[in-house]
Design an enzyme around this catalytic site. Structure first.
Site, PDB file in Angstrom:
ATOM      1  N   HIS A  35      36.483  27.940 -29.129  1.00 12.74           N
ATOM      2  CA  HIS A  35      35.588  28.498 -28.104  1.00 12.74           C
ATOM      3  C   HIS A  35      36.154  28.223 -26.708  1.00 12.74           C
ATOM      4  O   HIS A  35      36.290  29.145 -25.885  1.00 12.74           O
ATOM      5  CB  HIS A  35      34.199  27.868 -28.246  1.00 12.74           C
ATOM      6  CG  HIS A  35      33.184  28.381 -27.273  1.00 12.74           C
ATOM      7  ND1 HIS A  35      32.192  29.260 -27.632  1.00 12.74           N
ATOM      8  CD2 HIS A  35      33.009  28.137 -25.943  1.00 12.74           C
ATOM      9  CE1 HIS A  35      31.454  29.552 -26.573  1.00 12.74           C
ATOM     10  NE2 HIS A  35      31.925  28.861 -25.537  1.00 12.74           N
ATOM     11  N   GLU A  36      36.501  26.959 -26.451  1.00 10.52           N
ATOM     12  CA  GLU A  36      37.021  26.598 -25.135  1.00 10.52           C
ATOM     13  C   GLU A  36      38.411  27.186 -24.900  1.00 10.52           C
ATOM     14  O   GLU A  36      38.754  27.560 -23.782  1.00 10.52           O
ATOM     15  CB  GLU A  36      37.042  25.076 -24.967  1.00 10.52           C
ATOM     16  CG  GLU A  36      35.676  24.417 -25.052  1.00 10.52           C
ATOM     17  CD  GLU A  36      34.675  24.966 -24.051  1.00 10.52           C
ATOM     18  OE1 GLU A  36      35.085  25.428 -22.968  1.00 10.52           O
ATOM     19  OE2 GLU A  36      33.469  24.951 -24.352  1.00 10.52           O
ATOM     20  N   HIS A  39      38.036  30.673 -23.583  1.00 11.18           N
ATOM     21  CA  HIS A  39      37.817  30.702 -22.131  1.00 11.18           C
ATOM     22  C   HIS A  39      39.146  30.538 -21.394  1.00 11.18           C
ATOM     23  O   HIS A  39      39.454  31.276 -20.451  1.00 11.18           O
ATOM     24  CB  HIS A  39      36.888  29.558 -21.705  1.00 11.18           C
ATOM     25  CG  HIS A  39      35.458  29.757 -22.074  1.00 11.18           C
ATOM     26  ND1 HIS A  39      34.736  30.880 -21.739  1.00 11.18           N
ATOM     27  CD2 HIS A  39      34.593  28.938 -22.741  1.00 11.18           C
ATOM     28  CE1 HIS A  39      33.495  30.756 -22.184  1.00 11.18           C
ATOM     29  NE2 HIS A  39      33.387  29.598 -22.808  1.00 11.18           N
ATOM     30  N   ASP A 110      26.888  30.665 -21.491  1.00 12.77           N
ATOM     31  CA  ASP A 110      27.812  31.729 -21.088  1.00 12.77           C
ATOM     32  C   ASP A 110      27.093  33.068 -21.016  1.00 12.77           C
ATOM     33  O   ASP A 110      27.276  33.842 -20.066  1.00 12.77           O
ATOM     34  CB  ASP A 110      28.980  31.836 -22.079  1.00 12.77           C
ATOM     35  CG  ASP A 110      29.803  30.572 -22.157  1.00 12.77           C
ATOM     36  OD1 ASP A 110      29.860  29.837 -21.156  1.00 12.77           O
ATOM     37  OD2 ASP A 110      30.380  30.302 -23.228  1.00 12.77           O
TER      38      ASP A 110
END
Length: 203
Positions: A35-36, A39, A110
């Site tokens: 997930h990170e 980004h 988000d």
């Protein structure tokens, strides 16, 4: 006092206290890592995204991980800049969908940011052709609101255009991360190699 103490203080202010009681399972750690990384990689390849400083999967504050950026001092934002920021914010949800073929609740914050940005562009900044060059007064925090500042027909159009804008940003983000899948996977492998029991930083 040395540099690492200043860095720790900044992280504490920006992202919150480290949650040592939040013990994630191996699968959850991997999901947060991807997930990170989503980004980070999407932000890296988007022209108008804020420069990335650090990505962490240590639970802090309300989040299970976070990406720290160096905000540009822009007082005026173009539609291109706002779209790139939306895409970067959607990078985590897009990465989950691509690499796990499922999504989690981790993208709530988000999605709130992206939704707020989309509606602001349409109802405040006059950046939508269908709705036009209009700006509706928004209620202040805590103010009681009984009616929208526009008609039901306009409200429906705003909802439709916001959905189109967010869907377009998501497709763009998905396409970008599919193109750079290897970079996202490298970030995950790096975090696992650093410390499999308590991984810290992706980049």
């Amino acid at each position: 006092i040395i540099l690492k103490h200043f860095e720790a203080a900044i992280e504490r202010v920006v992202a919150g206290m480290e949650k040592k009681t939040n013990v994630l399972s191996k699968d959850e750690k991997r999901t947060v890592a991807y997930h990170e990384a989503g980004h980070a990689v999407s932000g890296w390849f988007l022209e108008h995204a804020d420069p990335l400083l650090k990505v962490s999967i240590i639970p802090r504050g309300k989040g299970l991980g976070y990406a720290m950026y160096q905000p540009k001092e822009n007082y005026l934002l173009t539609t291109e800049q706002l779209l790139d920021r939306m895409c970067m914010t959607l990078g985590g949800r897009a990465a989950e969908s691509i690499f796990f073929n499922r999504i989690t609740t981790g993208a709530q914050d988000d999605l709130q940011k992206v939704t707020k940005s989309a509606y602001s562009q349409i109802t405040q900044y006059g950046m939508n052709e269908a709705v036009g060059n209009v700006s509706f007064e928004q209620p202040q925090q805590g103010e009681m609101v009984f009616d929208k500042p526009f008609s039901e027909a306009t409200a429906q159009l705003v909802d439709e255009e916001a959905k189109k804008l967010i869907s377009s940003a998501m497709k763009r983000t998905m396409d970008l991360l599919i193109l750079h899948k290897e970079d996202v996977e490298k970030a995950d492998r790096k975090s696992t190699r650093l410390n499999s029991s308590h991984p810290r930083y992706l980049v």
